[in-house]
Design an enzyme around this catalytic site. Structure first.
Site, mmCIF file in Angstrom:
data_model
loop_
_atom_site.group_PDB
_atom_site.id
_atom_site.type_symbol
_atom_site.label_atom_id
_atom_site.label_comp_id
_atom_site.label_asym_id
_atom_site.label_seq_id
_atom_site.Cartn_x
_atom_site.Cartn_y
_atom_site.Cartn_z
ATOM 1 N N SER A 185 0.798 -1.221 0.000
ATOM 2 C CA SER A 185 0.000 0.000 0.000
ATOM 3 C C SER A 185 0.832 1.272 0.000
ATOM 4 O O SER A 185 0.319 2.333 -0.342
ATOM 5 C CB SER A 185 -0.920 0.008 1.219
ATOM 6 O OG SER A 185 -0.161 -0.042 2.414
ATOM 7 N N HIS A 213 -5.218 -4.378 -1.350
ATOM 8 C CA HIS A 213 -5.138 -3.378 -2.430
ATOM 9 C C HIS A 213 -5.166 -4.009 -3.815
ATOM 10 O O HIS A 213 -5.103 -3.288 -4.807
ATOM 11 C CB HIS A 213 -3.881 -2.526 -2.260
ATOM 12 C CG HIS A 213 -3.973 -1.577 -1.104
ATOM 13 N ND1 HIS A 213 -4.427 -0.279 -1.232
ATOM 14 C CD2 HIS A 213 -3.709 -1.749 0.215
ATOM 15 C CE1 HIS A 213 -4.413 0.310 -0.050
ATOM 16 N NE2 HIS A 213 -3.980 -0.563 0.849
ATOM 17 N N LYS A 244 -12.198 -1.329 -0.040
ATOM 18 C CA LYS A 244 -11.535 -0.650 -1.160
ATOM 19 C C LYS A 244 -12.323 -0.927 -2.442
ATOM 20 O O LYS A 244 -13.278 -0.231 -2.717
ATOM 21 C CB LYS A 244 -10.072 -1.068 -1.216
ATOM 22 C CG LYS A 244 -9.343 -0.610 0.061
ATOM 23 C CD LYS A 244 -7.911 -1.015 0.140
ATOM 24 C CE LYS A 244 -7.220 -0.354 1.316
ATOM 25 N NZ LYS A 244 -7.773 -0.694 2.631
#
Lengths: 390, 85
Positions: A185, A213, A244
């Site tokens: 990240s 991610h 996310k």
């Protein structure tokens, strides 16, 4: 000495560095217009730091599913699954995530942070060893600490270094839990996962990959680095977040190890956290379908990411090692990074500001997260702002 | 097998490179409050030390390490209990 004395250096640091201007670590989001635009501190601003990779926060099917669940099932579950039971949505989402990965077992958690805490501390105890990438997310470090296991770090994204440290463990290397991330990240670099698989197999260790991610971002069906590299079934545990690409909150773990289910009865973070709200589960289930069929969104996301990365590189910024929807500009000092963040804010662009020690090598970062819902004009504006401030 | 004094010398050498300060490094120097190492610099130092001595020294062994002496003693104890080192 007061309980609060320890905060004094933090307070002084914040006052001297940040002054009275808008706080980069708690920006006031006054109104949200779309997945990519909001009013921040009175200014219409492009959102380029929200991890909303596929832009699904206003997806109609996700909204409709959440509204229906809210009306049918209420606002919350008011407790943990062990105490209050599992709603049909919890169980359905677990079946759907397991099917998505073609794995036997899945557990859903209330946050991504909790997923790592629960899985790591559930799997390992004070008789075990966990070997982690030095640049691991805080939730991985905290999960390791909660487990009581011995924690050994290896140099970031370096399979040879992992191999060396596993060799030093001798017989203990077998059954050691190794933890890496799909996309890191801070700098947006991908794990060298095939090489890590070879190393863990050679030592009979177990591998956990955190795809926080990379879910929705990598792989033909959006299953992350494990799919892109073709190693889903060679990976022992895959952990991820709903907050996310899936545009809600929550986390999960999938595995082909049947014992995963037993974590429900052995992991304090799972046992003692209230389960996800019905509306969150409902929107997540809708988002998961969109992710699986989201090749169009991924193509658009990567096109934007390549363009932004190339532009910032050409403008002279020091960047992470490869183009990715996470693009970090590295600055030598906190003051330089703060000045860039403030400049971008004044140009109507919201990004993330990250200071050491959360960052690698003592650098400060201004981090962009690209969104599939960004328009070409918004990407133009982000590029322009960075160029002016270079 | 390295003696405590040899370990101390190597630890001070690693610290001198890491801190890049004129601080007078002694056994009693405090890693965080005196030498200004943040938590991750201490963890990175530990990786360097593991490589220097070819040992495995888990992060959790640092829980009660505050000074250079604490660190050298902990390494000495690990070396003296690890088979084959």
């Amino acid at each position: 000495m007061s309980l609060f004395d320890k905060f004094q250096p933090l307070l002084q640091d914040r006052q001297s560095l940040l002054g009275q201007d808008v706080d980069p670590f708690g920006a006031p989001i006054e109104e949200i217009y779309s997945p990519t635009e909001a009013r921040i501190n009175g200014r219409k601003t492009i959102l380029a730091g929200t991890n909303n990779y596929l832009g699904l926060t206003f997806d109609k099917e996700c909204l409709d599913a959440a509204h229906a669940a809210l009306d049918e099932l209420g606002t919350g579950t008011t407790g943990s699954r062990m105490a209050n039971g599992s709603f049909s949505g919890h169980r359905a989402l677990e079946r759907e995530i397991a099917a998505f990965y073609e794995c036997e077992k899945a557990i859903v958690f209330t946050t991504g942070y909790q997923a790592n805490l629960a899985v790591i501390s559930g799997l390992a105890n004070n008789e075990d060893t966990i070997v982690i990438d030095a640049d691991s997310h805080a939730s991985i470090y905290d999960g390791c600490r909660l487990s009581g296991a011995d924690i050994v770090r290896f140099r970031h994204n370096n399979p040879d270094d992992l191999d060396k440290r596993l060799k030093r463990l001798g017989e203990r290397a077998a059954n050691t839990l190794v933890i890496i991330e799909g996309i890191y990240s801070m700098l947006g670099d991908k794990a060298r996962i095939r090489e890590f698989i070879e190393v863990k197999n050679a030592h009979q260790a177990l591998l956990l990959v955190d795809e926080a991610h990379s879910l929705g971002v990598l792989g033909e069906r959006g299953r992350g680095l494990v799919e892109e590299a073709g190693v889903i079934h060679e990976t022992d545990f895959i952990v991820g977040t709903f907050s996310k690409s899936l545009a809600s909150t929550g986390g999960y773990c999938v595995s082909n190890h049947p014992q995963l289910d037993l974590i429900r009865y052995a992991s304090r973070p799972y046992i003692f956290t209230a389960s996800p709200c019905p509306s969150v589960i409902a929107s997540t289930r809708a988002a998961l379908k969109r992710v699986e069929n989201g090749a169009d969104l991924r193509a658009r996301l990567w096109r934007h990411a390549q363009r932004l990365y190339r532009h910032l590189h050409d403008a002279g910024y020091e960047l992470g090692p490869e183009p990715c929807p996470v693009i970090a500009a590295l600055l030598d000092t906190r003051e330089q990074a703060l000045a860039l963040w403030r400049g971008l804010h004044e140009h109507g662009v919201y990004v993330n500001l990250i200071f050491p020690p959360a960052t690698p090598d003592g650098k400060s970062l201004v981090r962009i997260s690209v969104c599939a819902a960004h328009t070409d004009e918004q990407i133009d504006k982000i590029c322009e702002a960075f160029s002016v401030l270079a | 097998m390295a003696s405590y004094e040899e370990i101390l010398e190597k630890v001070i050498g690693e610290l001198s490179a890491l801190t890049a300060t004129d601080a007078n490094l002694t056994e009693n120097s405090e890693l965080v409050t005196e030498l200004g190492l943040d938590s991750f610099k201490v963890l990175d130092l530990l990786m360097d030390i593991e490589d220097e001595f070819d040992i495995s020294m888990p992060v959790n062994l640092l829980a009660d390490v505050h000074t250079v002496k604490d660190l050298a003693e902990r390494i000495h104890a690990v070396i003296n209990t690890e088979p084959g080192t």
